[in-house]
Design a protein around this motif. Structure first.
Motif, PDB file in Angstrom:
ATOM      1  N   VAL A  48      36.299  19.767  73.035  1.00  0.00           N
ATOM      2  CA  VAL A  48      34.586  20.436  72.691  1.00  0.00           C
ATOM      3  C   VAL A  48      34.656  21.262  72.038  1.00  0.00           C
ATOM      4  O   VAL A  48      35.858  22.297  71.677  1.00  0.00           O
ATOM      5  CB  VAL A  48      34.547  21.074  74.553  1.00  0.00           C
ATOM      6  N   TYR A  49      33.301  21.702  71.386  1.00  0.00           N
ATOM      7  CA  TYR A  49      33.145  22.551  70.650  1.00  0.00           C
ATOM      8  C   TYR A  49      32.299  22.904  71.261  1.00  0.00           C
ATOM      9  O   TYR A  49      31.697  22.793  71.187  1.00  0.00           O
ATOM     10  CB  TYR A  49      32.511  21.725  69.106  1.00  0.00           C
ATOM     11  N   VAL A  50      31.861  24.301  71.082  1.00  0.00           N
ATOM     12  CA  VAL A  50      30.701  25.827  70.863  1.00  0.00           C
ATOM     13  C   VAL A  50      30.291  25.571  69.861  1.00  0.00           C
ATOM     14  O   VAL A  50      30.253  26.485  68.682  1.00  0.00           O
ATOM     15  CB  VAL A  50      31.542  26.425  71.850  1.00  0.00           C
ATOM     16  N   MET A  51      29.101  24.983  71.044  1.00  0.00           N
ATOM     17  CA  MET A  51      28.146  26.260  68.830  1.00  0.00           C
ATOM     18  C   MET A  51      27.377  27.099  68.434  1.00  0.00           C
ATOM     19  O   MET A  51      26.433  26.843  70.153  1.00  0.00           O
ATOM     20  CB  MET A  51      27.155  24.425  68.055  1.00  0.00           C
ATOM     21  N   ALA A 104      24.076  29.669  66.566  1.00  0.00           N
ATOM     22  CA  ALA A 104      23.424  29.998  65.795  1.00  0.00           C
ATOM     23  C   ALA A 104      24.044  29.596  64.560  1.00  0.00           C
ATOM     24  O   ALA A 104      24.708  29.927  63.308  1.00  0.00           O
ATOM     25  CB  ALA A 104      23.467  31.155  65.644  1.00  0.00           C
ATOM     26  N   GLY A 105      24.238  27.633  64.650  1.00  0.00           N
ATOM     27  CA  GLY A 105      24.815  27.439  63.242  1.00  0.00           C
ATOM     28  C   GLY A 105      26.283  26.717  63.118  1.00  0.00           C
ATOM     29  O   GLY A 105      25.958  26.362  61.558  1.00  0.00           O
ATOM     30  N   ARG A 106      26.878  27.215  63.979  1.00  0.00           N
ATOM     31  CA  ARG A 106      28.908  27.434  63.578  1.00  0.00           C
ATOM     32  C   ARG A 106      29.232  27.337  64.858  1.00  0.00           C
ATOM     33  O   ARG A 106      28.672  27.936  65.837  1.00  0.00           O
ATOM     34  CB  ARG A 106      28.910  28.117  62.663  1.00  0.00           C
ATOM     35  N   ILE A 107      30.787  27.150  64.786  1.00  0.00           N
ATOM     36  CA  ILE A 107      31.675  26.714  65.643  1.00  0.00           C
ATOM     37  C   ILE A 107      32.134  27.839  65.763  1.00  0.00           C
ATOM     38  O   ILE A 107      32.216  28.643  65.658  1.00  0.00           O
ATOM     39  CB  ILE A 107      32.611  25.885  65.210  1.00  0.00           C
ATOM     40  N   ILE A 108      32.002  28.441  67.352  1.00  0.00           N
ATOM     41  CA  ILE A 108      32.612  29.770  67.834  1.00  0.00           C
ATOM     42  C   ILE A 108      33.887  29.627  68.793  1.00  0.00           C
ATOM     43  O   ILE A 108      34.492  30.203  68.820  1.00  0.00           O
ATOM     44  CB  ILE A 108      31.632  30.959  68.265  1.00  0.00           C
ATOM     45  N   GLU A 109      33.645  29.018  69.233  1.00  0.00           N
ATOM     46  CA  GLU A 109      34.781  27.615  70.339  1.00  0.00           C
ATOM     47  C   GLU A 109      35.616  26.678  70.244  1.00  0.00           C
ATOM     48  O   GLU A 109      34.292  25.896  70.385  1.00  0.00           O
ATOM     49  CB  GLU A 109      35.354  28.574  71.288  1.00  0.00           C
ATOM     50  N   GLU A 110      36.603  26.390  69.931  1.00  0.00           N
ATOM     51  CA  GLU A 110      37.090  24.931  70.236  1.00  0.00           C
ATOM     52  C   GLU A 110      38.468  24.261  70.705  1.00  0.00           C
ATOM     53  O   GLU A 110      39.048  25.034  70.826  1.00  0.00           O
ATOM     54  CB  GLU A 110      37.068  24.437  69.141  1.00  0.00           C
ATOM     55  N   GLY A 111      38.554  23.746  71.167  1.00  0.00           N
ATOM     56  CA  GLY A 111      39.560  23.665  72.121  1.00  0.00           C
ATOM     57  C   GLY A 111      38.906  21.674  72.702  1.00  0.00           C
ATOM     58  O   GLY A 111      38.172  21.231  73.277  1.00  0.00           O
ATOM     59  N   HIS A 135      35.982  32.947  74.109  1.00  0.00           N
ATOM     60  CA  HIS A 135      34.349  33.026  73.861  1.00  0.00           C
ATOM     61  C   HIS A 135      33.376  33.990  74.913  1.00  0.00           C
ATOM     62  O   HIS A 135      33.605  33.028  76.406  1.00  0.00           O
ATOM     63  CB  HIS A 135      33.931  32.692  72.666  1.00  0.00           C
ATOM     64  N   PRO A 136      32.730  34.746  74.718  1.00  0.00           N
ATOM     65  CA  PRO A 136      31.998  35.745  75.749  1.00  0.00           C
ATOM     66  C   PRO A 136      30.599  34.690  76.217  1.00  0.00           C
ATOM     67  O   PRO A 136      30.205  34.620  77.320  1.00  0.00           O
ATOM     68  CB  PRO A 136      31.413  37.001  75.340  1.00  0.00           C
ATOM     69  N   TYR A 137      30.283  33.408  74.962  1.00  0.00           N
ATOM     70  CA  TYR A 137      28.964  32.729  75.332  1.00  0.00           C
ATOM     71  C   TYR A 137      29.740  31.568  75.924  1.00  0.00           C
ATOM     72  O   TYR A 137      28.769  31.212  76.981  1.00  0.00           O
ATOM     73  CB  TYR A 137      28.330  32.202  73.668  1.00  0.00           C
ATOM     74  N   THR A 138      30.695  30.914  76.017  1.00  0.00           N
ATOM     75  CA  THR A 138      31.667  30.104  76.128  1.00  0.00           C
ATOM     76  C   THR A 138      31.405  30.438  77.376  1.00  0.00           C
ATOM     77  O   THR A 138      31.134  30.007  78.310  1.00  0.00           O
ATOM     78  CB  THR A 138      32.677  29.881  75.436  1.00  0.00           C
ATOM     79  N   LYS A 139      31.594  31.483  78.289  1.00  0.00           N
ATOM     80  CA  LYS A 139      32.246  31.806  79.746  1.00  0.00           C
ATOM     81  C   LYS A 139      30.380  31.999  80.195  1.00  0.00           C
ATOM     82  O   LYS A 139      30.241  31.714  81.135  1.00  0.00           O
ATOM     83  CB  LYS A 139      33.145  33.336  79.202  1.00  0.00           C
ATOM     84  N   ALA A 140      29.768  32.323  79.496  1.00  0.00           N
ATOM     85  CA  ALA A 140      28.645  32.469  80.096  1.00  0.00           C
ATOM     86  C   ALA A 140      27.688  31.155  80.077  1.00  0.00           C
ATOM     87  O   ALA A 140      27.244  30.933  81.431  1.00  0.00           O
ATOM     88  CB  ALA A 140      27.432  34.052  79.086  1.00  0.00           C
ATOM     89  N   LEU A 141      28.305  30.418  79.024  1.00  0.00           N
ATOM     90  CA  LEU A 141      27.925  29.143  79.029  1.00  0.00           C
ATOM     91  C   LEU A 141      28.228  28.422  80.814  1.00  0.00           C
ATOM     92  O   LEU A 141      27.937  27.291  82.022  1.00  0.00           O
ATOM     93  CB  LEU A 141      27.751  28.141  78.456  1.00  0.00           C
ATOM     94  N   ILE A 142      29.419  28.375  80.726  1.00  0.00           N
ATOM     95  CA  ILE A 142      30.389  27.896  81.772  1.00  0.00           C
ATOM     96  C   ILE A 142      30.163  28.167  83.311  1.00  0.00           C
ATOM     97  O   ILE A 142      29.444  27.549  84.187  1.00  0.00           O
ATOM     98  CB  ILE A 142      31.910  27.767  81.436  1.00  0.00           C
ATOM     99  N   GLU A 143      30.009  29.336  83.270  1.00  0.00           N
ATOM    100  CA  GLU A 143      29.088  29.919  84.257  1.00  0.00           C
ATOM    101  C   GLU A 143      27.655  29.752  85.124  1.00  0.00           C
ATOM    102  O   GLU A 143      27.398  29.182  86.163  1.00  0.00           O
ATOM    103  CB  GLU A 143      29.466  31.802  84.634  1.00  0.00           C
ATOM    104  N   LEU A 144      27.684  29.674  83.943  1.00  0.00           N
ATOM    105  CA  LEU A 144      25.321  29.568  84.343  1.00  0.00           C
ATOM    106  C   LEU A 144      25.773  27.979  84.998  1.00  0.00           C
ATOM    107  O   LEU A 144      25.037  27.461  85.810  1.00  0.00           O
ATOM    108  CB  LEU A 144      24.505  29.505  83.121  1.00  0.00           C
ATOM    109  N   SER A 145      26.571  26.734  83.875  1.00  0.00           N
ATOM    110  CA  SER A 145      26.916  25.270  84.338  1.00  0.00           C
ATOM    111  C   SER A 145      27.513  25.045  86.144  1.00  0.00           C
ATOM    112  O   SER A 145      27.607  24.302  86.794  1.00  0.00           O
ATOM    113  CB  SER A 145      27.410  24.629  83.707  1.00  0.00           C
ATOM    114  N   LEU A 195      21.177  34.624  80.185  1.00  0.00           N
ATOM    115  CA  LEU A 195      21.910  35.350  79.201  1.00  0.00           C
ATOM    116  C   LEU A 195      22.060  35.660  78.855  1.00  0.00           C
ATOM    117  O   LEU A 195      22.175  36.136  77.916  1.00  0.00           O
ATOM    118  CB  LEU A 195      22.362  33.955  78.234  1.00  0.00           C
ATOM    119  N   GLY A 196      20.480  36.390  78.960  1.00  0.00           N
ATOM    120  CA  GLY A 196      19.818  37.315  77.248  1.00  0.00           C
ATOM    121  C   GLY A 196      19.332  36.668  76.546  1.00  0.00           C
ATOM    122  O   GLY A 196      19.080  35.306  76.524  1.00  0.00           O
TER     123      GLY A 196
END
Lengths: 315, 253
Positions: free
Chosen positions: A222-225, A227-234, A245-255, A269-270
């Motif tokens: 999975v790549y987490v994108m 604002a135009g770039r990858i911010i976490e991958e694994g 990444h706080p963004y990845t965490k927030a996305l997973i929490e929401l879902s 998320l703001g």
């Protein structure tokens, strides 16, 4: 594993804004890779860059894309299509609009195939189409082939698009938001279909989606994108069980929020700051981040957490 | 008395003989949020457009405060049109692409409030844009220049400006991603508390309907399967279809 597709520091912008800001990712042969992120992060544009279907005002300014070891960006238009379209299948986001309303399913499926295989007859192509539809779990394939798009349900249109993409013996299937706007019952069926495809010998998949449940059920990596770039991958489990990444965490929490609590507002998320400078070395997520540090406003680099797990964050 | 209701409404599409609705009766009370849930093709949207007067039933009657809407004329009809407003799934599709967002918002106001001056209308528009969480500068943009979430906020502003009694929201967040969905739903919830408007909330997302609504009608193949209180859905669900929807949404247990 052999690399099939790679993006290297790809930059793209329209007349005013940067859209992709150093996008780097790769897909190995036979592997299922997902790009997740919210609307506007550049997911669809990255597919557009590969298939040469970017909007007119968007152009690639730097970086490279390679498919099976060959540079993709050096050719455009017909030449790119000739080179890639028999090897890459594409399922677009809006499957209703992508089926030509005056062509039957059979024509939609066989025309492109016959174009790529001039020696194949219509009859042979039609047999192949019927076989494919049955293999995707469509009963009564003969009847379905004679229908027009308006006679098909949403889930069926999805399946027809997938089948059309598989008409050639492709190496890579690219799908843009395959499950959005489908109701849950049909979503489950489409999910199962992609899950079965992800196990197919020799077929790699690149799936763009904001549906994390779907991504979890099919992706190897999975790549987490943002604002135009990858911010976490694994690897899938690194991202879902151990997000950094706080963004990845927030996305997973929401879902994973299963039941919404009537008494309270939904967690937000703001707001996405539309004015963020995507090419800046600073962290683009900064305005929405819960745990920012002073250095984040200056620059932020990538940190390796394992051979496969990479994050663009100081945490 | 209910604000909006329908009695034995059926809809037959003449061109292909498809019976989209079969003798449907529903009601929306004052300040009540009513959900309609069902899969694609079950007739949810057709019902939504008939009960709001956008489409005519082949049989049956729609009532607005107890009056048959087909008998409304002149001022009474305009009052009905102003009082029932829509939010659709694709906000940009519902906006004239050649208009700035300012004009998108002001045009329906000029028609609904012919006695009010231009400056006053512009002030109302700017105030409303602030309320839905957007900067006034966005009013100079065209629909294609804003994101899906921003466009849906503008659509909500347009819906709220005529001060409607009933808002019919048809899959209004299903094409938005989760974080933006949450923002839009929160916005609608606040609008509901503030204005006291009734809602007809059409969605295929059972959990979202349960979160947003007081009551829900479950639809299947053009019929109402059952009507449930959103607070006691599991206990009340009697039909196999509703049970299947619950299972799809929450898994078995």
């Amino acid at each position: 594993m052999a690399e099939l597709l790679s993006f290297r520091s790809l930059y793209a912008s329209d007349e005013r804004h940067a859209i992709l800001a150093g996008l780097t990712l790769h897909v190995d042969r036979g592997e299922t890779v997902a790009i997740v992120g919210e609307s506007g992060c550049g997911k669809t544009m990255s597919i557009g860059a590969l298939l040469d279907i970017l909007p007119d005002d968007v152009s690639i300014t730097a970086g490279s894309i390679a498919f099976d070891g060959e540079d993709v960006l050096s050719c455009r238009g017909k030449e790119r299509k000739a080179r890639l379209y028999s090897r890459i299948g594409f399922v677009p986001q809006n499957t209703s609009d992508s089926l030509y309303p005056l062509m039957t399913v059979s024509e939609v499926m066989t025309d492109a195939y016959m174009h790529n295989h001039p020696d194949a007859g219509r009859r042979q192509a039609r047999e192949r189409a019927a076989m494919l539809l049955s293999s995707l779990g469509i009963e009564d394939a003969g009847r379905v082939l004679s229908l027009y798009p308006f006679q098909l349900s949403g889930g069926m249109k999805q399946r027809i698009n997938i089948a059309a993409a598989l008409m050639d013996d492709i190496d890579l299937l690219v799908a843009d938001e395959p499950t959005s706007a489908l109701d849950i019952h049909i979503r489950r069926q489409i999910e199962a279909l992609y899950a079965s495809l992800s196990g197919r010998e020799g077929l790699a998949m690149l799936v763009v989606s904001h549906d994390l449940g779907f991504v979890h059920s099919i992706a190897d990596r999975v790549y987490v994108m943002y604002a135009g770039r990858i911010i976490e991958e694994g690897m899938r489990d690194e991202i879902f069980s151990d997000p950094v990444h706080p963004y990845t965490k927030a996305l997973i929490e929401l879902s994973t929020m299963k039941t919404r609590d009537r008494a309270h507002d939904l967690p937000e998320l703001g707001r996405l700051a539309s004015a963020v400078d995507r090419e800046s070395p600073a962290c683009a997520f900064l305005p929405r981040c819960c745990c920012r540090r002073e250095s984040c406003a200056v620059s932020v680099g990538y940190a390796c957490l394992s051979d496969t797990h990479l994050v663009r964050c100081v945490l | 008395m209910s604000v909006l209701s329908c009695m034995n409404v059926s809809k037959l599409f003449q061109d292909n003989g498809f019976e989209a609705l079969r003798s449907i009766s529903i009601s929306i009370g004052e300040g009540e949020s009513v959900g309609i849930v069902g899969e694609s093709g079950s007739g949810k949207s057709t019902l939504g457009s008939i009960i709001g007067g956008l489409d005519k039933p082949t049989d049956g009657t729609v009532f607005y405060h107890g009056t048959d809407i087909s008998s409304l004329k002149g001022g009474a009809f305009r009052q009905f049109r102003r009082s029932v407003q829509y939010i659709f799934q694709d906000p940009k599709g519902a906006m004239n692409p050649y208009f700035t967002l300012r004009r998108v918002l002001i045009e329906p106001l000029r028609i609904n409030f012919p006695g009010i001056g231009k400056t006053e209308l512009e002030n109302r528009v700017e105030e409303m844009v602030g309320k839905v969480g957007l900067p006034a500068s966005i009013l100079d943009a065209h629909p294609y220049e804003v994101s899906g979430g921003e466009a849906q906020r503008i659509a909500i502003a347009r819906t709220l400006l005529p001060e409607p009694e009933v808002i019919i929201a048809d899959e209004c967040v299903s094409s938005l991603d989760l974080s933006i969905q949450a923002e839009v739903i929160n916005l609608l919830r606040h609008a509901r508390t503030e204005t006291g408007a009734s809602f007809l909330f059409i969605s295929h997302d059972l959990d979202l309907v349960r979160y947003f609504c007081d009551r829900v009608y479950v639809m299947l193949h053009g019929r109402i399967v059952e009507c449930l209180d959103c607070r006691h859905m599991e206990e009340e669900a009697a039909s196999e279809y509703t049970k299947m929807l619950l299972e799809d949404a929450y898994g078995k247990d």
